[in-house]
Scaffold this motif. Structure first.
Motif, PDB file in Angstrom:
ATOM      1  N   ARG A 151       5.700  13.453 -10.706  1.00 27.09           N
ATOM      2  CA  ARG A 151       5.516  11.997 -10.778  1.00 27.09           C
ATOM      3  C   ARG A 151       4.654  11.594 -11.967  1.00 27.09           C
ATOM      4  NH1 ARG A 151       3.409   9.592  -5.334  1.00 27.09           N
ATOM      5  NH2 ARG A 151       3.621   7.682  -6.563  1.00 27.09           N
ATOM      6  N   TYR A 209      -5.805   9.464  -5.318  1.00 26.73           N
ATOM      7  CA  TYR A 209      -4.667  10.305  -5.707  1.00 26.73           C
ATOM      8  C   TYR A 209      -5.223  11.497  -6.465  1.00 26.73           C
ATOM      9  CZ  TYR A 209       0.066  11.513  -7.255  1.00 26.73           C
ATOM     10  OH  TYR A 209       1.263  12.144  -7.444  1.00 26.73           O
ATOM     11  N   LYS A 232       1.610   5.564  -2.928  1.00 28.18           N
ATOM     12  CA  LYS A 232       2.119   6.284  -1.764  1.00 28.18           C
ATOM     13  C   LYS A 232       3.640   6.319  -1.729  1.00 28.18           C
ATOM     14  CE  LYS A 232      -1.885   5.825   1.255  1.00 28.18           C
ATOM     15  NZ  LYS A 232      -2.391   5.399   2.592  1.00 28.18           N
ATOM     16  N   ASP A 287       3.176  18.318 -10.822  1.00 26.21           N
ATOM     17  CA  ASP A 287       3.335  16.973 -10.253  1.00 26.21           C
ATOM     18  C   ASP A 287       4.353  16.221 -11.110  1.00 26.21           C
ATOM     19  OD1 ASP A 287       3.203  14.395  -9.245  1.00 26.21           O
ATOM     20  OD2 ASP A 287       1.017  14.409  -9.042  1.00 26.21           O
ATOM     21  N   PRO A 289       6.831   7.693  -3.225  1.00 26.28           N
ATOM     22  CA  PRO A 289       7.125   8.853  -4.075  1.00 26.28           C
ATOM     23  C   PRO A 289       8.002   8.544  -5.275  1.00 26.28           C
ATOM     24  CG  PRO A 289       8.404   8.940  -2.035  1.00 26.28           C
ATOM     25  CD  PRO A 289       7.418   7.817  -1.875  1.00 26.28           C
ATOM     26  N   ASN A 290       8.605   7.364  -5.321  1.00 25.61           N
ATOM     27  CA  ASN A 290       9.458   6.994  -6.458  1.00 25.61           C
ATOM     28  C   ASN A 290       8.690   6.291  -7.572  1.00 25.61           C
ATOM     29  OD1 ASN A 290      11.899   7.905  -5.190  1.00 25.61           O
ATOM     30  ND2 ASN A 290      11.836   6.084  -3.895  1.00 25.61           N
TER      31      ASN A 290
END
Length: 269
Positions: A77, A240, A51, A75, A53-54
């Motif tokens: 990430r 996720y 959760k 995405d 975002p980094n």
């Protein structure tokens, strides 16, 4: 004499009080140890880290998973892919083409071997001959279960790990669910093989209150979502959702930021 002897056998008040104090101290020590474990297990890396975002995300597909590369790229990430390469003595049919595509698109790349019963030296050599890892490729050994009749045994795993180290100069990560992590910790503790590897932990839940400390202090990668906590009819149950993949895609979180993953990959030191 008998009365005096019987009386002398009774513990003194000081002895009774001393034993009581020792029991209390032991109980307090036990509570403190439990508290320290609980605090550790509830630290941020075990409490829904995806959760943040980094924090970096990875996926680990095999030939049965579908990937839409253009959607996946939306995405930012998702920066790493760890693909199944070999299963015992068989090659994953999608491995080679996906390695080319992933590297072309700039993803960090990794390969894992699904350990099966059989000669661990042959399996290690077959895995390395298949993946031909360069210095930037992560490598891992998948230990699915303590059941040595169906999966690679822990002793064979130690041989496999040592063979990998001998051949390429670094240790593979070990993929292990909670049962396997606990069994290795109880059986081997801080040994000279498993304890030198990094842990790719598999636990499909939001938090982990009972991580089995011992061989590993924490995870490097945590596989937290898969078809075990998702379904095609209830995709919202997935912890996720990765664009361009289906509900059955295994999703992992790295114990660190996107920048840290890029700089530390492939964790072979």
């Amino acid at each position: 004499m008998s009365i005096s002897a019987n009386f002398s056998m009774q513990p003194s008040d000081e002895t009774t009080q001393g034993r009581s104090i020792i029991r209390r101290l032991l109980f307090i020590a036990f509570l403190l140890s439990c508290f320290s474990i609980t605090v550790f297990a509830q630290s941020p890396e075990f409490n829904e880290p995806w959760k943040n975002p980094n924090i970096a995300i990875a996926i680990d597909p095999f030939e049965g998973n579908d990937i839409n590369w253009d959607l996946l790229a939306t995405d930012t990430r998702v920066v790493a892919i760890i693909h199944r390469a070999t299963i015992g003595d068989r090659v994953d049919r999608k491995y080679a083409e996906r390695k080319i595509e992933a590297k072309k698109r700039g993803y960090k790349w990794g390969a894992y071997h699904y350990g099966k019963p059989g000669d661990p030296i042959k399996q290690a050599d077959f895995f390395l001959d298949t993946v031909k890892p360069d210095k930037n490729d992560l490598i891992a050994l998948d230990l699915e279960s303590p059941d040595a009749t169906k999966y690679m045994s822990f002793e064979d795993a130690r041989t496999f790990i040592k063979r990998i180290k001998e051949k390429i100069g670094r240790y593979p990560l070990v993929y292990a669910n909670n049962v396997v992590t606990k069994a290795i910790t109880e059986r081997y503790g801080n040994d000279d093989v498993f304890a030198k590897t990094r842990l790719w932990y598999a636990r499909f839940r939001s938090t982990v209150p009972d991580f089995p400390l011992g061989t590993w202090k924490t995870y490097t990668i945590w596989q937290f979502s898969s078809e075990l906590n998702c379904s095609a009819s209830n995709r919202s149950a997935c912890l996720y959702t990765v664009p361009g993949t289906e509900y059955d895609m295994d999703v992992d979180v790295y114990n660190g930021t996107i920048e840290e993953l890029r700089s530390k990959w492939p964790f072979g030191e």
